[in-house]
Structures are given as C-alpha cells and as structure tokens.
Write a protein that holds these residues in place. Structure first.
Motif, PDB file in Angstrom:
ATOM      1  N   ASP A 281       1.675  13.322  -6.092  1.00 44.23           N
ATOM      2  CA  ASP A 281       0.135  12.451  -5.457  1.00 44.23           C
ATOM      3  C   ASP A 281      -0.662  12.513  -6.814  1.00 44.23           C
ATOM      4  O   ASP A 281      -1.197  13.475  -7.315  1.00 44.23           O
ATOM      5  CB  ASP A 281      -0.366  13.556  -4.468  1.00 44.23           C
TER       6      ASP A 281
ATOM      7  N   ASN B  10      -2.743   7.366  -1.765  1.00 39.42           N
ATOM      8  CA  ASN B  10      -3.429   6.463  -2.533  1.00 39.42           C
ATOM      9  C   ASN B  10      -4.437   5.456  -1.630  1.00 39.42           C
ATOM     10  O   ASN B  10      -5.052   4.708  -2.387  1.00 39.42           O
ATOM     11  CB  ASN B  10      -2.582   5.780  -3.428  1.00 39.42           C
TER      12      ASN B  10
ATOM     13  N   ASN C 270       0.437   7.204   2.611  1.00 41.54           N
ATOM     14  CA  ASN C 270      -0.962   6.944   1.782  1.00 41.54           C
ATOM     15  C   ASN C 270      -2.455   6.713   2.387  1.00 41.54           C
ATOM     16  O   ASN C 270      -3.286   6.725   2.061  1.00 41.54           O
ATOM     17  CB  ASN C 270      -0.393   5.703   1.157  1.00 41.54           C
TER      18      ASN C 270
ATOM     19  N   HIS D 194      -3.443   9.423  -6.790  1.00 37.40           N
ATOM     20  CA  HIS D 194      -3.934   8.123  -6.409  1.00 37.40           C
ATOM     21  C   HIS D 194      -4.530   7.272  -7.355  1.00 37.40           C
ATOM     22  O   HIS D 194      -4.569   6.089  -7.546  1.00 37.40           O
ATOM     23  CB  HIS D 194      -4.879   8.361  -5.255  1.00 37.40           C
ATOM     24  N   ASP D 195      -5.107   8.087  -8.366  1.00 35.13           N
ATOM     25  CA  ASP D 195      -5.590   7.473  -9.443  1.00 35.13           C
ATOM     26  C   ASP D 195      -4.754   6.689 -10.390  1.00 35.13           C
ATOM     27  O   ASP D 195      -4.865   5.364 -10.730  1.00 35.13           O
ATOM     28  CB  ASP D 195      -6.389   8.391 -10.504  1.00 35.13           C
TER      29      ASP D 195
ATOM     30  N   GLY E 180      -4.921   0.645  -4.475  1.00 33.97           N
ATOM     31  CA  GLY E 180      -3.399   0.895  -4.768  1.00 33.97           C
ATOM     32  C   GLY E 180      -2.459   0.320  -3.749  1.00 33.97           C
ATOM     33  O   GLY E 180      -2.787  -0.102  -2.870  1.00 33.97           O
TER      34      GLY E 180
ATOM     35  N   ASP F  20      -2.070   5.405  -9.045  1.00 33.94           N
ATOM     36  CA  ASP F  20      -1.539   4.180  -8.336  1.00 33.94           C
ATOM     37  C   ASP F  20      -2.834   3.151  -8.324  1.00 33.94           C
ATOM     38  O   ASP F  20      -2.374   1.790  -8.303  1.00 33.94           O
ATOM     39  CB  ASP F  20      -1.550   4.456  -6.683  1.00 33.94           C
ATOM     40  N   HIS F  21      -3.896   3.528  -8.353  1.00 32.38           N
ATOM     41  CA  HIS F  21      -4.961   2.571  -8.560  1.00 32.38           C
ATOM     42  C   HIS F  21      -4.996   1.898  -9.881  1.00 32.38           C
ATOM     43  O   HIS F  21      -5.318   0.654  -9.915  1.00 32.38           O
ATOM     44  CB  HIS F  21      -6.357   3.141  -8.428  1.00 32.38           C
TER      45      HIS F  21
END
Length: 745
Positions: A568, A623, A617, A570-571, A559, A573-574
C-alpha cells in the motif's frame, strides 16, 4: 498578611532584575506571540484608555502584546533628540541630531571636538551634522557632552541577550579620566539642562563601579532638579544600587515613583518592583509622602503579586475615584475568565472568589468611582462567570444607562449581554429565536466588518454556537443543534440526514432559519455527497450515482483507483502517470459498468478484480481516500485511530473488496491470476485483523504490547503457498515480509 509569591518569570529572570529595570541596558528574555482574544470575552482596552497601562493587562505573556521588554538601548532615543532640539533652539536639524545622538561613533564625535579646536571637518561628516557651528557655544557644549556620553556607552550599553554570554565591564582604569570629566561637567556647568545630564551620567557611572557613591550622588543632588525623564532615569540607577545592596524598602519606593512619573520606564520599574515580605512592604508604605504615592504602591503590588482585590480595597479606602483601580479590576476579571474556571476551583477557592466578586458588586452598587461603566460591566460579567445570570443581567441594564459613546464600549456591552441572555433561556422558542437574531447576525458578521482589532469576540462566537447547540439538543431539535455545532454522531443516523435535508430544502424559511443554515458547516450538497458515499460502501452503486448527481461537479481522485498494489502506497499511486483521471462521479459510473459486466458474465475475472481494487482503494488503506473526504468526512485522517468512531467501520472495511477478489479468484483462468487474487485477499484479511486487534481500541496507539504479533497466518497466505511455481509468488516472497515469514514459518 503575607505577600503572595512573585511571578515565576520574575524568579527565572532574577539575575537581570537590576539590569533590566535599573539602567535599562540588558535585552531581557525574548517573548512569544500568544493572543488572549481567543479565550476571552472581556476586552480591557474598553475600560482603560491609557496606553501606557496596556502592557500590564492580564496575560499569559510577561507583558501584554509585547511579551518582553527589549527596548532598553533605544528607549530614550526620540526623547533625547526632542530634548536637545529644544535646548539648541532648532539650530541643528533633527536628522543631524538623530545621527549624532544615536548613530555616530566615538571617532566621528572626536572629529567634531577637533572641529571646535580649529580642525577642518570632513565633508562626509559635514553632511551628517548640518548646522553645527563654532560660533554657537551651545553647540560646543553639546559636542563635548556627547564625547563623554559616547565613552560611557562602553559600560552602559549592552547589545547581547543576557543568556548569550557573561558581561565583563571595563575596569575603572580602562575608562581613564571619565569619572573626573563627568564630575567636572556636573560641578562647573551653569546651565541646568547640561548639569542634569552630567549628573545622570555620573549617577550611572557609579552604579556600575560604586553603589554607595551612586546613591550618595543621587540623594545629595536630587532636590536641585525638577522631576523629568532624565531625573527618573537617574533615580532608576539609584534604585538599582539600593536593590543591589539589599535595601529593598527604598528601592521599591523609588521604583513606584519611577513607575508613576515616567511612562517610558513603567515596564522596567514594574519588573524590578519586588517587596520581599510584609515587613519591608509596610516600611515602604511609610516612606510615602501622600496618598497618591501609597495608591501607586498598592497598584504595583496588585499587578506584581496577582492579588488585585487586596490592592483595590486599599486604594478604594484612600480614593474611590482613583483611576489606578481600573487596571486592577480588568486584571481581576480577565484572570477569572482566562485562568482556572470557577467550576474547577476547590470549595474554599470558590468561596474566596465569591467574596471578592461580592466586593466588586458592592463598589458597583455604590457608584462612587471614576468609571461606573467599568464597574457595572465587570460586576455583570463576574456574576455571569459564577452562574448568577439574573444578577448579571441587572448590572448590564445598569451599565447600559452610562455606556460611553464609542463603538468599542457599545460592542463590549452588547456581546456580554448576549451571552447572559442565552444563558437565561430555559428553552429556545420561535419568539426567542427572533429576539436573538439581530445580535447573532451582528456577532457572526464582525469578521466581515472594520471592527476594532482589540475587540475580543472570537471566543464568544465559539461559545454561543456550543451553547445554542446544547440547548437545541436538550429540547430534541437535533438539526438546529447540528447547524450550530457539528457532531459526527449526527451522521450515524440517516433519519437525521433526511431531516436536515428537508430543513435546508424548506421552500419558505424564515430569517432565523436562513441564519441557521448559514451557520451550518455542512451544506445540502455535503449531505447528498455523504449519502452517495455511504451507498457506494454498501455496494448500492446505482443509488450512489443517483445521489451523487445532486452534488454537481465532483472532485478528482489523485490516483488510479482500479489498480492493485503489492504494497500500500497511496503517495506512489498519486505520483504515477495516469491515462485517465477519475472524479468521484466517473469513478462510481466505472464501478457500475464493471458490476454490470460481472453480472452479465462478461470477462468476469478481470472486471471483478478491478472492482475488488476499487473497493479496496476507496477504503482507508487504499489510494482513493479522496473519494470519501468531503464536507462530512473530512480529510487529514492519517491513521484509523483518527477516524471518527461513526465512520471507522465503513472506511476501514474491506468486505466488498474481498467479495470481488473471491469472484475473480473463482473465475481465474491461470495460476498467475489466482496468485494475485489470493495475495489481495490476504491484504484484506490483514486489514481486518488490524481493525479488530489494533484499531478497535484507541489506547493501542500508544499502549499496544510491542511483543505481540504483528501478523498471523492468514488463510489466503496459506493457500498462496500452493502457487510456488508462479512468477507472482517469487515477486511476493521477495517484497512482502509478512508472506516471507509465513513461508519460512
């Protein structure tokens, strides 16, 4: 002496003991797929070559490798084809016999019966029954027998698993005149081959409908036939009938005869063999005609009741050279290593084990067995298991003089000798290292070779690494200890890392050093990368970049690490589109550029805010976990509870993120910017509260009081209340439940 309790699985499957063992019909319990090779160093196949004994090796399963016996309907298919082919003198080809015996239904057989009465045989059946001729009286006898045999399948073949439904047998009236037809076939047939088969069918019929007639039909005719597969199949039904009538003495005697006489029925005979108590056991022994029959009974008892040594002692008295000792000894040895470790037994249990082991050693010393190699190796390994390493080495030296000329036996002795040799080392010296090297190289290259798949060496590979690591740790050689067994504690000391780097960079390593480096899970680049990561977390970005340059090409982050999110994810953002893909190195360089700009006073708010996002991050909460994941800090730590203690503080800290968000807040030019900074600072405060309140105690993962608060009035939330007129405030109060509670409160 009382018999030990029967195995728990036999109790569970008690309802199918008669079915599974006596007439081979029910498809019993379905098995698992466990493998002892990962918890054992002792390969029973080395010592027992008879593959019919393989299912009875010591195992967690009901039967070794196969799990459960499920061949009840197909067990004799190939035997029947071979027997009939021989009887018919090859006049009917085997594919046709296979079809007629194993696949043809009653309708097809009826058409063949009609063919012998003058009817025309359909072309489709002609192709499947090549060679069948009206002119051959044996063919007519064969087909008429098949007609009755196929009808018997209505009660004798069961295609469901026993737990699927309750079996309902057809009534005797539903079976018509099958009993009379079978009896006529038996009484009138002058051919011994056919007569035996009709006898078998009759015994089997009575098993289902009349137990007394079943045993009578077997007993009154058994002397007319020589022991054969068909003979033992008939005996198994008689044994089942005796068992059903609670006549366990003769039932168990017959099961032992079947076990010894018919390899195809070994497993089912074993699963039904069930002496009830010492009294009926002694009565069963009295039925034996000779010592060989008694040996078989003791052999079976040792397998069924897990009292191998008692059985071995009795067999040894009758015949020290009996091969039926071999399986029992391998079971006893495997049980000691795979079952409860010696060290975990009670004192009384240890004494009993030691007595049994001393008896095994005595037999090995006497050398009056058919397989001295087995007894010497087993005595050596049993001595090893109770910590008598000197005696273990003695027996291995003795075994070496009589090692069979095959790779499996040689490998077994070499493996066990290596384990003992390592235990005998009080300290590992350079000379010891060189003496161990060849065997260590051999052990860890086995996976690359065309090694016998039965050979159990995986457990030894794991054990040797741990044992050598412990010895090196005890003598102060932390680097070599780490090469053999990695520990996260090792990486809490930069001094350790530098020593390991120096070890890997040795210009003239000897052969043993090269082996150690090869064994190490961590390579030199992993150490450089880990040091670079540590430097980055301490805001020493120039040092981090310099260290990371030694790594070479670095992996790509999933990400954008410079964006900040309200929540939050992260998935998320990925999955988001990214104009720029950052590697670990380009990420560090971009951070360094931002830090330089902040120091120079250039666009301080924006650059400091991006730096805050970057540090956030690259923590566990952001992320970019991929930044710290590598050879030292591995992936898969989905929760702070799972992060090794040595890395937890570094990876969960938002100290540096907080530092740069505060700088960004101070240099903000409008309230929208300040509101965003305060919210990101509140996230850092929240994470620190989690770190100290929840994640500081790993027991909280399951035991944290659900009535305890899950948030507090973080300082930045208090300050954020002063920015009610901003657009960002309105977004946050709708999206963040914590902040909404804070405002309402």
């Amino acid at each position: 002496m009382k018999l030990k309790s029967i195995k728990s699985w036999q109790i569970v499957c008690a309802s199918l003991l008669l079915l599974a063992a006596s007439y081979g019909i029910v498809r019993a319990c379905a098995g698992g797929d466990w493998d002892e090779s990962y918890s054992s160093n002792y390969t029973p196949e080395v010592f027992v070559a008879d593959t019919t004994q393989t299912p009875f090796f010591y195992t967690w399963l009901f039967y070794y490798q196969i799990g459960f016996d499920t061949e009840h309907n197909e067990r004799f298919n190939s035997t029947n084809v071979a027997d009939w082919s021989k009887y018919l003198k090859g006049s009917v080809d085997k594919p046709s016999l296979e079809y007629l015996l194993n696949k043809a239904n009653s309708k097809a057989i009826g058409q063949l019966v009609a063919f012998f009465d003058g009817k025309v045989l359909p072309d489709s059946l002609k192709r499947k029954a090549k060679g069948i001729s009206r002119n051959n009286p044996q063919h007519k006898d064969f087909i008429y027998y098949l007609m009755y045999a196929k009808k018997c399948e209505q009660y004798a073949v069961y295609y469901n698993y026993y737990w699927d439904d309750k079996r309902t047998l057809p009534s005797r009236s539903d079976m018509g005149n099958i009993e009379e037809s079978l009896r006529n076939g038996f009484e009138k047939s002058s051919d011994q081959f056919l007569k035996e088969r009709y006898w078998f069918q009759l015994v089997r019929y009575y098993y289902f409908y009349d137990w007394d007639r079943c045993t009578y039909t077997f007993e009154s005719n058994k002397l007319k036939f020589s022991p054969s597969t068909m003979y033992y199949r008939a005996m198994s039904y008689a044994a089942g009938a005796y068992y059903a009538m609670d006549r366990y003495v003769i039932a168990n005697y017959y099961y032992s005869r079947i076990y010894d006489g018919c390899n195809q029925l070994k497993v089912v005979a074993h699963s039904s063999f069930h002496p009830q108590n010492e009294s009926d056991w002694q009565q069963t022994l009295e039925l034996c005609q000779n010592n060989e029959e008694r040996i078989t009974l003791w052999h079976l008892l040792g397998i069924n009741y897990a009292d191998e040594v008692r059985s071995m002692k009795e067999i040894y008295k009758m015949s020290s050279y009996s091969t039926k000792l071999d399986l029992l000894l391998t079971r006893f040895v495997n049980k000691q290593e795979i079952g409860t470790p010696y060290s975990q037994n009670t004192d009384s249990a240890k004494k009993a084990i030691e007595q049994d082991i001393r008896w095994c050693q005595q037999v090995a010393n006497e050398g009056k067995t058919s397989n001295p190699f087995l007894w010497d190796v087993s005595a050596g390994y049993l001595s090893f298991l109770i910590g008598d390493y000197q005696k273990s080495a003695h027996y291995y030296q003795k075994a070496a003089k009589g090692t069979p000329n095959n790779d499996l036996a040689k490998s077994q002795l070499r493996l066990l000798t290596l384990l003992t040799n390592i235990k005998l080392l009080p300290k590992i010296t350079p000379a010891n290292e060189q003496s161990l090297l060849a065997d260590l190289q051999w052990l860890y290259k086995l996976s690359d070779k065309n090694v016998d798949t039965r050979f159990r060496y995986y457990n030894a590979q794991s054990w040797v690494k741990k044992e050598l690591a412990q010895k090196y740790e005890a003598q102060g050689d932390a680097v070599k200890a780490e090469c053999f067994s990695s520990s996260t504690a090792f990486y809490s000391s930069n001094s350790n890392i530098e020593k390991m780097k120096a070890y890997f960079q040795n210009a003239k390593p000897n052969a043993y050093d090269k082996f150690c480096m090869g064994m190490s899970e961590k390579k030199l680049v992993d150490l450089w990368e880990y040091q670079a990561i540590r430097a980055a977390y301490s805001d020493s970005l120039s040092n981090a970049i310099a260290l990371m340059q030694n790594v070479g090409e670095t992996s790509t982050l999933l990400g954008n690490p410079f964006i900040g999110r309200k929540n939050d994810c992260h998935d998320c953002d990925h999955m988001a589109p990214q104009k720029v893909k950052y590697t670990k190195m380009s990420f560090l360089k971009k951070m360094k550029d931002l830090e330089t700009a902040v120091a120079a006073g250039t666009n301080v708010h924006a650059n400091a805010f991006m730096l805050g996002n970057a540090f956030y991050n690259m923590s566990h909460y952001g992320n970019a976990r991929a930044f710290y994941e590598g050879g030292v800090i591995t992936a898969g730590q989905s929760s702070p509870y799972y992060i090794p203690t040595e890395f937890a503080a570094m990876l969960t800290s938002n100290k540096m993120a907080m530092k740069y968000y505060q700088i960004a807040f101070k240099r903000a030019t409008n309230n929208e910017q300040k509101a965003k900074c305060l919210f990101m600072m509140a996230k850092c405060e929240r994470n620190e509260w989690y770190n100290t309140t929840l994640y500081s105690n790993r027991e909280n993962e399951y035991n944290y009081d659900s009535n305890s608060p899950d948030f507090i009035q973080w300082n930045s939330f208090k300050l954020l209340k002063g920015y009610k007129n901003t657009k960002f405030y309105k977004e946050i109060i709708n999206e963040c439940g914590y902040f909404r509670k804070s405002v309402v409160g």
